[in-house]
Design an enzyme around this catalytic site. Sequence first.
Site, PDB file in Angstrom:
ATOM      1  N   CYS A 116       0.820  -1.228   0.000  1.00 58.91           N
ATOM      2  CA  CYS A 116       0.000   0.000   0.000  1.00 58.91           C
ATOM      3  C   CYS A 116       0.845   1.265   0.000  1.00 58.91           C
ATOM      4  O   CYS A 116       0.337   2.344  -0.308  1.00 58.91           O
ATOM      5  CB  CYS A 116      -0.946  -0.008   1.185  1.00 58.91           C
ATOM      6  SG  CYS A 116      -2.114  -1.376   1.069  1.00 58.91           S
ATOM      7  N   HIS A 256      -3.468   7.115   1.930  1.00 59.95           N
ATOM      8  CA  HIS A 256      -3.834   5.786   1.448  1.00 59.95           C
ATOM      9  C   HIS A 256      -5.238   5.471   1.958  1.00 59.95           C
ATOM     10  O   HIS A 256      -5.585   5.792   3.098  1.00 59.95           O
ATOM     11  CB  HIS A 256      -2.815   4.771   1.961  1.00 59.95           C
ATOM     12  CG  HIS A 256      -3.210   3.359   1.680  1.00 59.95           C
ATOM     13  ND1 HIS A 256      -3.525   2.928   0.416  1.00 59.95           N
ATOM     14  CD2 HIS A 256      -3.376   2.287   2.509  1.00 59.95           C
ATOM     15  CE1 HIS A 256      -3.869   1.653   0.474  1.00 59.95           C
ATOM     16  NE2 HIS A 256      -3.785   1.234   1.724  1.00 59.95           N
ATOM     17  N   ASN A 286      -9.902  -0.169  -1.117  1.00 62.27           N
ATOM     18  CA  ASN A 286      -8.438  -0.134  -1.052  1.00 62.27           C
ATOM     19  C   ASN A 286      -7.871  -0.760  -2.332  1.00 62.27           C
ATOM     20  O   ASN A 286      -7.923  -1.970  -2.504  1.00 62.27           O
ATOM     21  CB  ASN A 286      -7.984  -0.907   0.190  1.00 62.27           C
ATOM     22  CG  ASN A 286      -6.477  -0.902   0.375  1.00 62.27           C
ATOM     23  OD1 ASN A 286      -5.732  -0.465  -0.509  1.00 62.27           O
ATOM     24  ND2 ASN A 286      -6.022  -1.395   1.513  1.00 62.27           N
TER      25      ASN A 286
HETATM   26  O1  UT7 Z   1      -3.930  -1.281   3.374  1.00 62.92           O
HETATM   27  C1  UT7 Z   1      -3.115  -2.216   3.984  1.00 62.92           C
HETATM   28  C2  UT7 Z   1      -3.182  -2.061   5.428  1.00 62.92           C
HETATM   29  N1  UT7 Z   1      -4.410  -2.606   5.937  1.00 62.92           N
HETATM   30  C3  UT7 Z   1      -5.142  -1.883   6.784  1.00 62.92           C
HETATM   31  O2  UT7 Z   1      -4.831  -0.763   7.052  1.00 62.92           O
HETATM   32  C4  UT7 Z   1      -6.327  -2.552   7.413  1.00 62.92           C
HETATM   33  C5  UT7 Z   1      -6.269  -2.379   8.902  1.00 62.92           C
HETATM   34  N2  UT7 Z   1      -7.325  -3.066   9.620  1.00 62.92           N
HETATM   35  C6  UT7 Z   1      -8.621  -2.688   9.540  1.00 62.92           C
HETATM   36  O3  UT7 Z   1      -8.962  -1.786   8.803  1.00 62.92           O
HETATM   37  C7  UT7 Z   1      -9.609  -3.366  10.450  1.00 62.92           C
HETATM   38  O4  UT7 Z   1      -8.920  -4.132  11.403  1.00 62.92           O
HETATM   39  C8  UT7 Z   1     -10.636  -4.269   9.698  1.00 62.92           C
HETATM   40  C9  UT7 Z   1     -11.559  -3.400   8.882  1.00 62.92           C
HETATM   41  C10 UT7 Z   1      -9.917  -5.256   8.809  1.00 62.92           C
HETATM   42  C11 UT7 Z   1     -11.478  -5.033  10.714  1.00 62.92           C
HETATM   43  O5  UT7 Z   1     -12.136  -4.132  11.587  1.00 62.92           O
HETATM   44  P1  UT7 Z   1     -12.055  -4.314  13.156  1.00 62.92           P
HETATM   45  O6  UT7 Z   1     -12.822  -3.219  13.749  1.00 62.92           O
HETATM   46  O7  UT7 Z   1     -10.597  -4.406  13.537  1.00 62.92           O
HETATM   47  O8  UT7 Z   1     -12.816  -5.655  13.382  1.00 62.92           O
HETATM   48  P2  UT7 Z   1     -12.303  -7.002  14.087  1.00 62.92           P
HETATM   49  O9  UT7 Z   1     -11.356  -7.719  13.207  1.00 62.92           O
HETATM   50  O10 UT7 Z   1     -11.869  -6.685  15.487  1.00 62.92           O
HETATM   51  O11 UT7 Z   1     -13.651  -7.804  14.162  1.00 62.92           O
HETATM   52  C12 UT7 Z   1     -14.739  -7.378  15.005  1.00 62.92           C
HETATM   53  C13 UT7 Z   1     -15.909  -8.316  14.801  1.00 62.92           C
HETATM   54  C14 UT7 Z   1     -15.533  -9.786  14.886  1.00 62.92           C
HETATM   55  O12 UT7 Z   1     -16.598 -10.490  15.473  1.00 62.92           O
HETATM   56  P3  UT7 Z   1     -16.543 -10.921  16.999  1.00 62.92           P
HETATM   57  O13 UT7 Z   1     -15.332 -11.803  17.142  1.00 62.92           O
HETATM   58  O14 UT7 Z   1     -16.432  -9.644  17.771  1.00 62.92           O
HETATM   59  O15 UT7 Z   1     -17.837 -11.647  17.187  1.00 62.92           O
HETATM   60  C15 UT7 Z   1     -15.420 -10.216  13.451  1.00 62.92           C
HETATM   61  O16 UT7 Z   1     -15.658 -11.582  13.259  1.00 62.92           O
HETATM   62  O17 UT7 Z   1     -16.442  -8.118  13.493  1.00 62.92           O
HETATM   63  C16 UT7 Z   1     -16.495  -9.382  12.810  1.00 62.92           C
HETATM   64  N3  UT7 Z   1     -16.298  -9.150  11.393  1.00 62.92           N
HETATM   65  C17 UT7 Z   1     -17.309  -8.883  10.544  1.00 62.92           C
HETATM   66  N4  UT7 Z   1     -18.633  -8.761  10.740  1.00 62.92           N
HETATM   67  C18 UT7 Z   1     -19.398  -8.460   9.666  1.00 62.92           C
HETATM   68  C19 UT7 Z   1     -15.129  -9.161  10.701  1.00 62.92           C
HETATM   69  N5  UT7 Z   1     -15.367  -8.899   9.408  1.00 62.92           N
HETATM   70  C20 UT7 Z   1     -16.712  -8.723   9.283  1.00 62.92           C
HETATM   71  C21 UT7 Z   1     -17.551  -8.412   8.197  1.00 62.92           C
HETATM   72  N6  UT7 Z   1     -18.872  -8.290   8.439  1.00 62.92           N
HETATM   73  N7  UT7 Z   1     -17.088  -8.214   6.950  1.00 62.92           N
END
Ligand code: UT7
Length: 332
Positions: A116, A256, A286
């Site tokens: 990225c 980004h 992205n």
């Molecule tokens: O560009 C390259 C660099 N990459 C980035 O900058 C990405 C950085 N990371 C992020 O943007 C975020 O971590 C994500 C968008 C990938 C994820 O968001 P988050 O707020 O960190 O969510 P999480 O991984 O902590 O998940 C929270 C909950 C989980 O459920 P439980 O365990 O709390 O029941 C996940 O299973 O959200 C759930 N979840 C979803 N729910 C609905 C994860 N993905 C989804 C989804 N739809 N697509």
Amino acid sequence: MSRRLAAITGVGGYVPSYVLNNDELSRMVDTSDEWIMQRIGIKERRILREKGKATSYMGAKAVKELLAKTGTDPLDIQLLICATVTPDMHFPATGNLISDKTGLSHAFSFDVNAACSGFIFALETGRRYIESGAYDKVIVVGADMMSSITDYEDRTTCPLFGDGAGAVLLEPMENGLGIIDSILEVDGSGAKHLHMYAGGSLHPATHETIDARQHFIFQEGQPVFKMAVSKMADVSVDIMHRNNLTHDDIKFLVPHQANMRIIEATARRMEISREQVMINIEKYGNTTAATIPLCLWDYEKKLKKGDNLILASFGAGFTWGSIYLKWAFDPK
Ligand code: UT7
């Protein structure tokens, strides 16, 4: 006369026509428009679906538009640098394929892999070729077909990514306009949190790697998120301070586009308003190396000669960085 700087003198872009929106994604995996908008800020992304077309096709489209808009003869281009993590093939370089498709037969070309942060790393490289006096016309392309490595059965990654390409022309200027400063950093220990496991020399493709879905993006969202928020903001604030810029001096942050919450955190640390931030994550998602040039492409008409821009990124590697530049031309 001030020193020779590398200035962006034109922008081209391309996104495929197919729109994959959150409703369609919700029928593919267990997710919802509400979750994706709240946690990421993406409404839809573009996907390249035509068989036989890949990253070099999109890069070539962006370069052709750039050449036409700037009235540049392809034979005058001396170097093309392509930032990508989704090359058409492991080799040859996708930059070579783009040069061939666009008639840059006097240019040499190569690829840069910084995920990225690829566009910023490639822009810094192109800048130095211009500043050294070695070359006068360099094209920097950021192009990625993320749909080719996205697992559409994994709800934690598939909403994030889209396909696209952007390209800029770099030329020398001696009037104080152009790229002024940069900070680039990496931390290879971050590889474990964000990578594509198989297909390289460490884990060549086998039936097992395919069955284990290891040819797709693997990401541990939270550690990546935490590092992205702190590092992207750190470099953006550092580059402001060391160039004596306050929030009033900044026309635009060009971040980004990975997650709206990361963009907002960076803007907050820089003490700039939302109007001072280029944002198109909602419509493209992205696109990895293409996010920053696609922002410049979308906002080009709002930019004037002398505007101060801070480009900033964070991505796999980990890689991160910022570039401070003075925009070099008025809307055409
Ligand atoms: O560009 C390259 C660099 N990459 C980035 O900058 C990405 C950085 N990371 C992020 O943007 C975020 O971590 C994500 C968008 C990938 C994820 O968001 P988050 O707020 O960190 O969510 P999480 O991984 O902590 O998940 C929270 C909950 C989980 O459920 P439980 O365990 O709390 O029941 C996940 O299973 O959200 C759930 N979840 C979803 N729910 C609905 C994860 N993905 C989804 C989804 N739809 N697509």
